[in-house]
Design a protein around this motif. Structure first.
Motif, PDB file in Angstrom:
ATOM      1  N   LEU A  25       0.836  -1.205   0.000  1.00  0.00           N
ATOM      2  CA  LEU A  25       0.000   0.000   0.000  1.00  0.00           C
ATOM      3  C   LEU A  25       0.867   1.249   0.000  1.00  0.00           C
ATOM      4  CD1 LEU A  25      -2.762   1.461   0.345  1.00  0.00           C
ATOM      5  CD2 LEU A  25      -2.401   1.253   2.825  1.00  0.00           C
ATOM      6  N   ALA A  26       1.861   1.294   0.891  1.00  0.00           N
ATOM      7  CA  ALA A  26       2.737   2.463   0.972  1.00  0.00           C
ATOM      8  C   ALA A  26       3.466   2.693  -0.342  1.00  0.00           C
ATOM      9  CB  ALA A  26       3.732   2.285   2.115  1.00  0.00           C
ATOM     10  N   ALA A  27       3.908   1.614  -0.975  1.00  0.00           N
ATOM     11  CA  ALA A  27       4.621   1.746  -2.252  1.00  0.00           C
ATOM     12  C   ALA A  27       3.715   2.318  -3.329  1.00  0.00           C
ATOM     13  CB  ALA A  27       5.176   0.387  -2.685  1.00  0.00           C
ATOM     14  N   GLU A  28       2.450   1.859  -3.365  1.00  0.00           N
ATOM     15  CA  GLU A  28       1.514   2.385  -4.374  1.00  0.00           C
ATOM     16  C   GLU A  28       1.200   3.852  -4.120  1.00  0.00           C
ATOM     17  OE1 GLU A  28      -1.966   0.481  -5.531  1.00  0.00           O
ATOM     18  OE2 GLU A  28      -1.006  -1.389  -6.151  1.00  0.00           O
ATOM     19  N   LEU A  29       1.000   4.213  -2.869  1.00  0.00           N
ATOM     20  CA  LEU A  29       0.707   5.613  -2.556  1.00  0.00           C
ATOM     21  C   LEU A  29       1.903   6.499  -2.900  1.00  0.00           C
ATOM     22  CD1 LEU A  29      -1.142   5.150   0.856  1.00  0.00           C
ATOM     23  CD2 LEU A  29      -2.168   5.665  -1.370  1.00  0.00           C
ATOM     24  N   ASN A  84      -6.157  -2.988  -3.024  1.00  0.00           N
ATOM     25  CA  ASN A  84      -7.276  -2.323  -3.703  1.00  0.00           C
ATOM     26  C   ASN A  84      -8.444  -2.092  -2.744  1.00  0.00           C
ATOM     27  OD1 ASN A  84      -5.935  -2.219  -6.155  1.00  0.00           O
ATOM     28  ND2 ASN A  84      -6.796  -4.140  -6.894  1.00  0.00           N
ATOM     29  N   GLN A  85      -8.688  -3.038  -1.848  1.00  0.00           N
ATOM     30  CA  GLN A  85      -9.769  -2.851  -0.870  1.00  0.00           C
ATOM     31  C   GLN A  85      -9.477  -1.698   0.074  1.00  0.00           C
ATOM     32  OE1 GLN A  85     -11.327  -6.288   1.227  1.00  0.00           O
ATOM     33  NE2 GLN A  85     -10.792  -7.667  -0.447  1.00  0.00           N
ATOM     34  N   VAL A  86      -8.224  -1.603   0.510  1.00  0.00           N
ATOM     35  CA  VAL A  86      -7.858  -0.507   1.416  1.00  0.00           C
ATOM     36  C   VAL A  86      -7.982   0.829   0.696  1.00  0.00           C
ATOM     37  CG1 VAL A  86      -6.017   0.507   2.814  1.00  0.00           C
ATOM     38  CG2 VAL A  86      -6.318  -1.981   2.763  1.00  0.00           C
ATOM     39  N   ARG A  87      -7.504   0.886  -0.545  1.00  0.00           N
ATOM     40  CA  ARG A  87      -7.587   2.131  -1.296  1.00  0.00           C
ATOM     41  C   ARG A  87      -9.032   2.540  -1.540  1.00  0.00           C
ATOM     42  NH1 ARG A  87      -2.916   3.405  -5.506  1.00  0.00           N
ATOM     43  NH2 ARG A  87      -3.754   5.414  -4.890  1.00  0.00           N
ATOM     44  N   ALA A  88      -9.879   1.552  -1.800  1.00  0.00           N
ATOM     45  CA  ALA A  88     -11.299   1.859  -1.979  1.00  0.00           C
ATOM     46  C   ALA A  88     -11.910   2.402  -0.697  1.00  0.00           C
ATOM     47  CB  ALA A  88     -12.044   0.608  -2.442  1.00  0.00           C
TER      48      ALA A  88
END
Length: 399
Positions: A251-255, A393-397
């Motif tokens: 998640l951190a890498a995508e953000l 993806n769930q966390v980002r949503a």
């Protein structure tokens, strides 16, 4: 696994270890053996002998993003075995410009080309990260005659404030990957292109000045520099081995790749620094979690994103962390990684469950110490049923 002393590797050292295990570096000059090398989760990765050469123990954990695609991230020895004689390695450490693309195309017309993408686990603020760089180079390869091969190279981060733990040069890497020549497109750029790139940071200011009266332009610039608005704390909780750290890192890498500066506060890494010296009794665990929550709230207070991934077994300390974030005016998302105990124990990358079952580790969550299942989680994910990508993806949503 031997009884040799352990050393927790930094991100830069992990890159060098990966290079060494792939045959690109003959030895590890930043350690003398015998020693066991681990990641920040204390997972044993390699044993280093007296001569500095590493022997793998467990695979280095991968993350999400194109830079981790196993078709691209191939060990040096395997790439070298397949490279044609006379190949030129192109060191694409910056997003290629139009001029760079033309330079690479001319080289490709004369012979074989290997596009090397140096991908660090760390990204300098304001620069394109490993994921974006990989996407750009892969897309460029589609436009080059012969569609040259793209290979992602683990490479220590280099900046004026951080020194790589070993002086691995692009020329050394190119040779290890089987190339006979090295081209660095950035060094071939014309004065005009260099000037245009240097001027990019000022281009926005000039555009604003042309569109607005002076007073309005100042306010627009002030707002642009004010940060990302309301801060966020994403707080993962779950058993050891549940996958919370893996999802948090991804998640951190995508953000980060989206240009959203993100601070990752992983449980094991924090133990080595912020909470060094604390034990694993209930009071120490709650203190550790509350320290993480306090730092996360400071990050979020100033508009940043903090991603934390401790075990956090007790409801009271999780509630304290939520309160700290909300008092700072931040959004708070509690993510329970609910992977069943038997699955976590079967994974057991660190060998901790086996030691806990044998009575060698007291107060071990899920075995000899309780885990209080959250009844206030904003999101619950079982990584035995959901992939890391889907979990992110769930966390980002939810955000």
């Amino acid at each position: 696994m031997t009884d040799s002393p352990a050393r927790v590797l930094t991100d830069d050292e992990l890159d060098v270890l990966e290079l060494a295990l792939g045959g690109a570096v003959p030895r590890l000059p930043f350690v003398t053996g015998p020693v066991t090398l681990t990641d920040t989760e204390n997972t044993p990765l390699a044993e280093v002998g007296a001569d500095g050469s590493p022997t793998p123990v467990k695979p280095i954990a991968a993350a999400l993003g194109p830079q981790w695609d196993e078709r691209l991230r191939v060990p040096a020895r395997d790439v070298a075995a397949a490279v044609a004689p006379g190949t030129t390695a192109v060191w694409t450490d910056e997003v290629p410009t139009v001029e760079d693309a033309a330079t690479i195309a001319r080289v490709a017309e004369r012979g074989g080309v290997l596009l090397l993408v140096p991908a660090s686990r760390r990204t300098a603020p304001g620069t394109v990260g490993a994921a974006g760089l990989t996407r750009a180079v892969v897309a460029l390869a589609e436009e080059i005659p012969g569609r040259p091969r793209v290979v992602v190279v683990p490479y220590p981060h280099r900046s004026t404030t951080a020194v790589a733990p070993v002086d691995v040069t692009p020329a050394d890497v190119a040779t290890a990957y089987g190339a006979e020549r090295l081209l660095v497109p950035g060094e071939e750029r014309s004065p005009e292109t260099r000037a245009a790139l240097a001027d990019l940071p000022r281009a926005h200011a000039r555009a604003v000045a042309a569109l607005y009266p002076a007073a309005s332009a100042r306010e627009v610039e002030r707002a642009a520099a004010a940060g990302h608005g309301r801060g966020t704390v994403v707080f993962f909780t779950g058993l050891s081995g549940s996958g919370k750290s893996t999802v948090a890192r991804a998640l951190a890498a995508e953000l980060d790749d989206d240009g959203l500066g993100t601070t990752l506060l992983d449980g094991d890494a924090v133990r080595h620094h912020l909470s060094k010296g604390l034990g694993f009794d209930r009071e120490s665990r709650e203190t550790n979690v509350e320290r993480i929550g306090y730092v996360a709230s400071l990050v979020a207070k100033h508009g940043g994103i903090a991603v934390a991934a401790p075990i956090a077994p007790f409801a009271a300390s999780r509630a304290t962390v939520r309160g700290l974030a909300e008092a700072a005016g931040a959004r708070f998302l509690l993510v329970h990684i609910s992977t069943p105990l038997e699955v976590c124990e079967a994974r057991d990358r660190k060998g901790l469950y086996a030691k806990a079952r044998a009575g060698e580790i007291p107060d071990f969550t899920g075995i000899s110490s309780p885990y209080e299942t959250p009844d206030d989680a904003d999101l619950t994910i079982d990584t035995s049923e959901v992939s890391v990508e889907d979990a992110v993806n769930q966390v980002r949503a939810a955000l």
